[in-house]
Scaffold this motif. Structure first.
Motif, short mmCIF file in Angstrom:
data_model
loop_
_atom_site.label_atom_id
_atom_site.label_comp_id
_atom_site.label_asym_id
_atom_site.label_seq_id
_atom_site.Cartn_x
_atom_site.Cartn_y
_atom_site.Cartn_z
N MET A 1 0.85 -1.20 0.00
CA MET A 1 0.00 0.00 0.00
C MET A 1 0.88 1.24 0.00
SD MET A 1 -3.18 0.79 2.46
CE MET A 1 -3.75 2.43 2.66
N THR A 2 0.45 2.27 -0.72
CA THR A 2 1.25 3.49 -0.81
C THR A 2 1.06 4.35 0.44
OG1 THR A 2 -0.54 4.64 -1.95
CG2 THR A 2 1.11 3.56 -3.34
N GLN A 3 2.05 5.17 0.70
CA GLN A 3 2.00 6.10 1.83
C GLN A 3 1.05 7.25 1.50
OE1 GLN A 3 3.57 5.79 4.76
NE2 GLN A 3 2.82 7.73 5.50
N ALA A 4 0.16 7.60 2.41
CA ALA A 4 -0.77 8.70 2.19
C ALA A 4 0.00 10.02 2.10
CB ALA A 4 -1.78 8.78 3.32
N ALA A 5 -0.52 10.93 1.27
CA ALA A 5 0.11 12.25 1.12
C ALA A 5 0.08 12.96 2.47
CB ALA A 5 -0.65 13.05 0.07
N PRO A 6 1.17 13.68 2.80
CA PRO A 6 1.21 14.38 4.10
C PRO A 6 0.02 15.32 4.32
CG PRO A 6 3.36 14.46 3.02
CD PRO A 6 2.40 13.83 2.05
N LEU A 7 -0.42 15.99 3.27
CA LEU A 7 -1.55 16.91 3.39
C LEU A 7 -2.83 16.15 3.72
CD1 LEU A 7 -2.37 19.84 3.26
CD2 LEU A 7 -2.61 19.63 0.80
N LYS A 8 -3.00 14.99 3.10
CA LYS A 8 -4.19 14.18 3.36
C LYS A 8 -4.18 13.68 4.81
CE LYS A 8 -6.67 10.43 1.11
NZ LYS A 8 -6.57 9.41 0.08
N THR A 9 -3.01 13.28 5.29
CA THR A 9 -2.87 12.84 6.68
C THR A 9 -3.21 13.98 7.63
OG1 THR A 9 -1.14 11.31 5.97
CG2 THR A 9 -1.27 11.80 8.33
N ARG A 10 -2.71 15.17 7.31
CA ARG A 10 -2.98 16.35 8.15
C ARG A 10 -4.48 16.65 8.19
NH1 ARG A 10 -1.35 22.37 6.50
NH2 ARG A 10 -2.58 23.41 8.07
N LEU A 11 -5.15 16.55 7.05
CA LEU A 11 -6.59 16.79 7.00
C LEU A 11 -7.34 15.78 7.88
CD1 LEU A 11 -6.92 17.55 3.21
CD2 LEU A 11 -7.63 19.09 5.04
N THR A 12 -6.92 14.52 7.83
CA THR A 12 -7.56 13.48 8.64
C THR A 12 -7.37 13.77 10.13
OG1 THR A 12 -7.18 11.87 6.89
CG2 THR A 12 -7.64 11.00 9.08
N GLU A 13 -6.15 14.12 10.51
CA GLU A 13 -5.86 14.42 11.92
C GLU A 13 -6.65 15.65 12.38
OE1 GLU A 13 -4.18 12.45 14.01
OE2 GLU A 13 -4.06 11.12 12.27
N ASP A 14 -6.72 16.67 11.53
CA ASP A 14 -7.47 17.89 11.90
C ASP A 14 -8.96 17.61 12.00
OD1 ASP A 14 -5.05 19.18 11.95
OD2 ASP A 14 -5.41 20.42 10.18
N THR A 15 -9.47 16.69 11.19
CA THR A 15 -10.88 16.32 11.26
C THR A 15 -11.17 15.65 12.60
OG1 THR A 15 -10.98 16.04 8.86
CG2 THR A 15 -12.72 14.98 10.15
N LYS A 16 -10.29 14.74 13.00
CA LYS A 16 -10.46 14.07 14.30
C LYS A 16 -10.42 15.09 15.44
CE LYS A 16 -8.25 9.78 12.78
NZ LYS A 16 -7.03 8.97 12.91
N ALA A 17 -9.49 16.04 15.35
CA ALA A 17 -9.38 17.07 16.40
C ALA A 17 -10.63 17.93 16.46
CB ALA A 17 -8.14 17.94 16.15
N ALA A 18 -11.18 18.28 15.29
CA ALA A 18 -12.40 19.09 15.24
C ALA A 18 -13.59 18.32 15.83
CB ALA A 18 -12.70 19.52 13.81
N MET A 19 -13.63 17.01 15.59
CA MET A 19 -14.70 16.18 16.18
C MET A 19 -14.60 16.18 17.70
SD MET A 19 -15.41 12.72 14.05
CE MET A 19 -14.22 12.56 12.75
#
Length: 151
Positions: A1-19
């Motif tokens: 499996m390929t490594q997720a783009a850093p920006l995509k990872t940041r968006l996921t982390e920020d979404t969790k933090a906003a939740m």
């Protein structure tokens, strides 16, 4: 499996933090961004890299600016304010915007690199500029500056 783009990872982390923090406006905007990215991935049948994600964010910024303008013309400040809030959140994921002088420097360099002399050469110049300026400048404004410079 390929490594997720850093920006995509940041968006996921920020979404969790906003939740976790209960920041509904930010969460809603982050979900809109992720939905747009997911839709592009489905359309292209490939995982997006940071450059493609920036292009998608740039498109979202442009859409928000157009909506704000239309809402203000229709005296719908409530809707314009909502779009502005989304725009502010989306822009936090874009690189630092270039100043007009920096954009002009890039244009001059691109014209020199391509040997462009007339408006017919605009495509060559924009082809050089787009990868460098995507997400860092309004490409519509850049296009206007290039056209004025080559005229």
């Amino acid at each position: 499996m390929t490594q997720a783009a850093p920006l995509k990872t940041r968006l996921t982390e920020d979404t969790k933090a906003a939740m976790r923090s209960g920041d509904k406006p930010r969460l809603g905007t982050l979900r809109l961004i992720q939905a747009a990215i997911k839709q592009l991935e489905v359309d292209t049948r490939a995982e997006l890299d940071d450059a493609q994600i920036l292009a998608a964010l740039d498109k979202m910024v442009k859409q928000r600016r157009e909506s704000i303008s239309q809402y203000q013309n229709a005296n719908r400040e409530d809707l314009a304010a909502k779009e502005q809030a989304e725009l502010d959140i989306i822009q936090t994921y874009l690189p630092q915007q270039l100043s007009e002088d920096e954009i002009r420097d890039h244009i001059e360099a691109a014209i020199a690199d391509t040997g462009a002399e007339s408006p017919r050469d605009m495509g060559k110049v924009m082809g050089v500029l787009k990868p460098k300026l995507q997400g860092r400048a309004d490409m519509g404004a850049v296009s206007g500056l290039v056209k004025a410079r080559l005229s």
